[in-house]
Design a protein around this motif. Structure first.
Motif, PDB file in Angstrom:
ATOM      1  N   THR A 269       0.368   0.079 -18.431  1.00  0.00           N
ATOM      2  CA  THR A 269      -0.954  -0.215 -17.860  1.00  0.00           C
ATOM      3  C   THR A 269      -1.133  -1.705 -17.555  1.00  0.00           C
ATOM      4  OG1 THR A 269      -1.890  -0.334 -20.076  1.00  0.00           O
ATOM      5  CG2 THR A 269      -2.099   1.772 -18.901  1.00  0.00           C
ATOM      6  N   SER A 270      -0.268  -2.573 -18.076  1.00  0.00           N
ATOM      7  CA  SER A 270      -0.370  -4.005 -17.781  1.00  0.00           C
ATOM      8  C   SER A 270       0.266  -4.359 -16.431  1.00  0.00           C
ATOM      9  CB  SER A 270       0.273  -4.835 -18.895  1.00  0.00           C
ATOM     10  OG  SER A 270       1.677  -4.664 -18.897  1.00  0.00           O
ATOM     11  N   LEU A 271       0.868  -3.389 -15.774  1.00  0.00           N
ATOM     12  CA  LEU A 271       1.495  -3.599 -14.469  1.00  0.00           C
ATOM     13  C   LEU A 271       0.451  -3.402 -13.372  1.00  0.00           C
ATOM     14  CD1 LEU A 271       4.161  -4.019 -12.891  1.00  0.00           C
ATOM     15  CD2 LEU A 271       4.467  -1.529 -12.996  1.00  0.00           C
ATOM     16  N   SER A 272       0.283  -4.398 -12.523  1.00  0.00           N
ATOM     17  CA  SER A 272      -0.742  -4.315 -11.472  1.00  0.00           C
ATOM     18  C   SER A 272      -0.203  -3.635 -10.218  1.00  0.00           C
ATOM     19  CB  SER A 272      -1.242  -5.711 -11.106  1.00  0.00           C
ATOM     20  OG  SER A 272      -0.262  -6.404 -10.345  1.00  0.00           O
ATOM     21  N   ALA A 273      -1.111  -3.152  -9.390  1.00  0.00           N
ATOM     22  CA  ALA A 273      -0.731  -2.572  -8.096  1.00  0.00           C
ATOM     23  C   ALA A 273      -0.086  -3.641  -7.222  1.00  0.00           C
ATOM     24  CB  ALA A 273      -1.952  -1.967  -7.415  1.00  0.00           C
ATOM     25  N   ASP A 274      -0.585  -4.852  -7.269  1.00  0.00           N
ATOM     26  CA  ASP A 274      -0.009  -5.931  -6.455  1.00  0.00           C
ATOM     27  C   ASP A 274       1.444  -6.211  -6.827  1.00  0.00           C
ATOM     28  OD1 ASP A 274      -2.310  -6.283  -4.952  1.00  0.00           O
ATOM     29  OD2 ASP A 274      -3.080  -7.906  -6.226  1.00  0.00           O
ATOM     30  N   GLU A 275       1.759  -6.148  -8.123  1.00  0.00           N
ATOM     31  CA  GLU A 275       3.149  -6.353  -8.547  1.00  0.00           C
ATOM     32  C   GLU A 275       4.053  -5.249  -8.006  1.00  0.00           C
ATOM     33  OE1 GLU A 275       3.424  -8.246 -12.840  1.00  0.00           O
ATOM     34  OE2 GLU A 275       1.783  -6.764 -12.749  1.00  0.00           O
ATOM     35  N   VAL A 276       3.554  -4.021  -8.011  1.00  0.00           N
ATOM     36  CA  VAL A 276       4.338  -2.899  -7.504  1.00  0.00           C
ATOM     37  C   VAL A 276       4.494  -3.004  -5.989  1.00  0.00           C
ATOM     38  CG1 VAL A 276       4.420  -0.382  -7.270  1.00  0.00           C
ATOM     39  CG2 VAL A 276       3.764  -1.421  -9.451  1.00  0.00           C
ATOM     40  N   ILE A 277       3.431  -3.376  -5.294  1.00  0.00           N
ATOM     41  CA  ILE A 277       3.515  -3.571  -3.838  1.00  0.00           C
ATOM     42  C   ILE A 277       4.543  -4.647  -3.521  1.00  0.00           C
ATOM     43  CG2 ILE A 277       2.256  -4.469  -1.832  1.00  0.00           C
ATOM     44  CD1 ILE A 277      -0.246  -2.970  -3.025  1.00  0.00           C
ATOM     45  N   GLN A 278       4.523  -5.727  -4.265  1.00  0.00           N
ATOM     46  CA  GLN A 278       5.490  -6.813  -4.049  1.00  0.00           C
ATOM     47  C   GLN A 278       6.916  -6.308  -4.260  1.00  0.00           C
ATOM     48  OE1 GLN A 278       4.729  -9.985  -3.006  1.00  0.00           O
ATOM     49  NE2 GLN A 278       6.917 -10.361  -2.856  1.00  0.00           N
ATOM     50  N   ALA A 279       7.146  -5.570  -5.332  1.00  0.00           N
ATOM     51  CA  ALA A 279       8.485  -5.028  -5.605  1.00  0.00           C
ATOM     52  C   ALA A 279       8.904  -4.034  -4.524  1.00  0.00           C
ATOM     53  CB  ALA A 279       8.517  -4.366  -6.979  1.00  0.00           C
ATOM     54  N   TRP A 280       7.954  -3.203  -4.083  1.00  0.00           N
ATOM     55  CA  TRP A 280       8.231  -2.232  -3.014  1.00  0.00           C
ATOM     56  C   TRP A 280       8.693  -2.966  -1.750  1.00  0.00           C
ATOM     57  CZ3 TRP A 280       8.027   3.124  -2.833  1.00  0.00           C
ATOM     58  CH2 TRP A 280       8.051   3.699  -1.568  1.00  0.00           C
ATOM     59  N   CYS A 281       7.934  -3.985  -1.397  1.00  0.00           N
ATOM     60  CA  CYS A 281       8.253  -4.727  -0.180  1.00  0.00           C
ATOM     61  C   CYS A 281       9.571  -5.484  -0.305  1.00  0.00           C
ATOM     62  CB  CYS A 281       7.121  -5.680   0.176  1.00  0.00           C
ATOM     63  SG  CYS A 281       5.709  -4.784   0.858  1.00  0.00           S
ATOM     64  N   GLU A 282       9.836  -6.070  -1.449  1.00  0.00           N
ATOM     65  CA  GLU A 282      11.099  -6.764  -1.650  1.00  0.00           C
ATOM     66  C   GLU A 282      12.272  -5.798  -1.549  1.00  0.00           C
ATOM     67  OE1 GLU A 282      10.702  -8.786  -5.395  1.00  0.00           O
ATOM     68  OE2 GLU A 282       9.302 -10.255  -4.557  1.00  0.00           O
ATOM     69  N   SER A 283      12.085  -4.587  -2.040  1.00  0.00           N
ATOM     70  CA  SER A 283      13.189  -3.634  -2.047  1.00  0.00           C
ATOM     71  C   SER A 283      13.501  -3.086  -0.658  1.00  0.00           C
ATOM     72  CB  SER A 283      12.902  -2.483  -3.014  1.00  0.00           C
ATOM     73  OG  SER A 283      11.852  -1.682  -2.527  1.00  0.00           O
ATOM     74  N   ILE A 284      12.539  -3.179   0.268  1.00  0.00           N
ATOM     75  CA  ILE A 284      12.814  -2.704   1.632  1.00  0.00           C
ATOM     76  C   ILE A 284      12.733  -3.839   2.650  1.00  0.00           C
ATOM     77  CG2 ILE A 284      12.128  -0.308   1.180  1.00  0.00           C
ATOM     78  CD1 ILE A 284       9.491  -0.891   2.611  1.00  0.00           C
ATOM     79  N   SER A 285      12.737  -5.071   2.179  1.00  0.00           N
ATOM     80  CA  SER A 285      12.738  -6.260   3.035  1.00  0.00           C
ATOM     81  C   SER A 285      11.579  -6.273   4.023  1.00  0.00           C
ATOM     82  CB  SER A 285      14.065  -6.357   3.789  1.00  0.00           C
ATOM     83  OG  SER A 285      15.133  -6.422   2.885  1.00  0.00           O
ATOM     84  N   CYS A 286      10.385  -6.205   3.482  1.00  0.00           N
ATOM     85  CA  CYS A 286       9.187  -6.286   4.335  1.00  0.00           C
ATOM     86  C   CYS A 286       8.250  -7.330   3.749  1.00  0.00           C
ATOM     87  CB  CYS A 286       8.486  -4.934   4.440  1.00  0.00           C
ATOM     88  SG  CYS A 286       7.681  -4.377   2.918  1.00  0.00           S
ATOM     89  N   SER A 287       7.219  -7.647   4.474  1.00  0.00           N
ATOM     90  CA  SER A 287       6.227  -8.565   3.926  1.00  0.00           C
ATOM     91  C   SER A 287       5.080  -7.748   3.330  1.00  0.00           C
ATOM     92  CB  SER A 287       5.701  -9.507   5.001  1.00  0.00           C
ATOM     93  OG  SER A 287       5.141  -8.751   6.047  1.00  0.00           O
TER      94      SER A 287
END
Length: 133
Positions: A114-132
């Motif tokens: 629960t300490s993981l934010s949506a923004d952190e997940v969005i950032q990881a998602w984007c990094e993993s598919i090379s997007c902004s």
């Protein structure tokens, strides 16, 4: 569990920025909870109800990528080669996470989850598919 509000925030980002629909797969009790959530919109979200394991695996295999917690559908994604971003809480991903095709799977391990934010997940998602983000 990771809070459903955050799943919906990430799903909205993915849909708006990348055009991908959201398909929820899992056991019916969880899917009922998802479909009953205030952010659920049947015009934007698909709930794959009453699916067998084989049917769930077929749906997952069609996905371009999957956001998941440590769950049965996560293991199906590993088995069918669907790239994943898997969220782990107290469970050790070294014991229960991906053990093959590691180039397809990214893990975020945070306890409590629960300490993981949506923004952190969005950032990881984007990094993993090379997007902004």
């Amino acid at each position: 569990w990771w809070p459903l509000d955050r799943f919906f925030q990430v799903a909205q980002h993915i849909r708006e920025r990348h055009g991908h629909p959201t398909v929820f797969v899992g056991e019916n009790e969880s899917l009922n909870m998802i479909a009953g959530h205030r952010d659920f919109d049947s015009t934007r979200h698909i709930v794959a109800r009453n699916c067998s394991v084989r049917e769930s695996a077929f749906i997952i295999k069609q996905a371009s990528r999957m956001l998941t917690t440590d769950s049965g559908p996560m293991h199906l994604a590993f088995a069918v080669g669907c790239p994943t971003l898997s969220l782990f809480g107290p469970t050790n991903p070294a014991l229960h996470g991906p053990c093959f095709d590691l180039h397809l799977h990214q893990v975020i391990h945070r306890n409590p989850l629960t300490s993981l934010s949506a923004d952190e997940v969005i950032q990881a998602w984007c990094e993993s598919i090379s997007c902004s983000p």
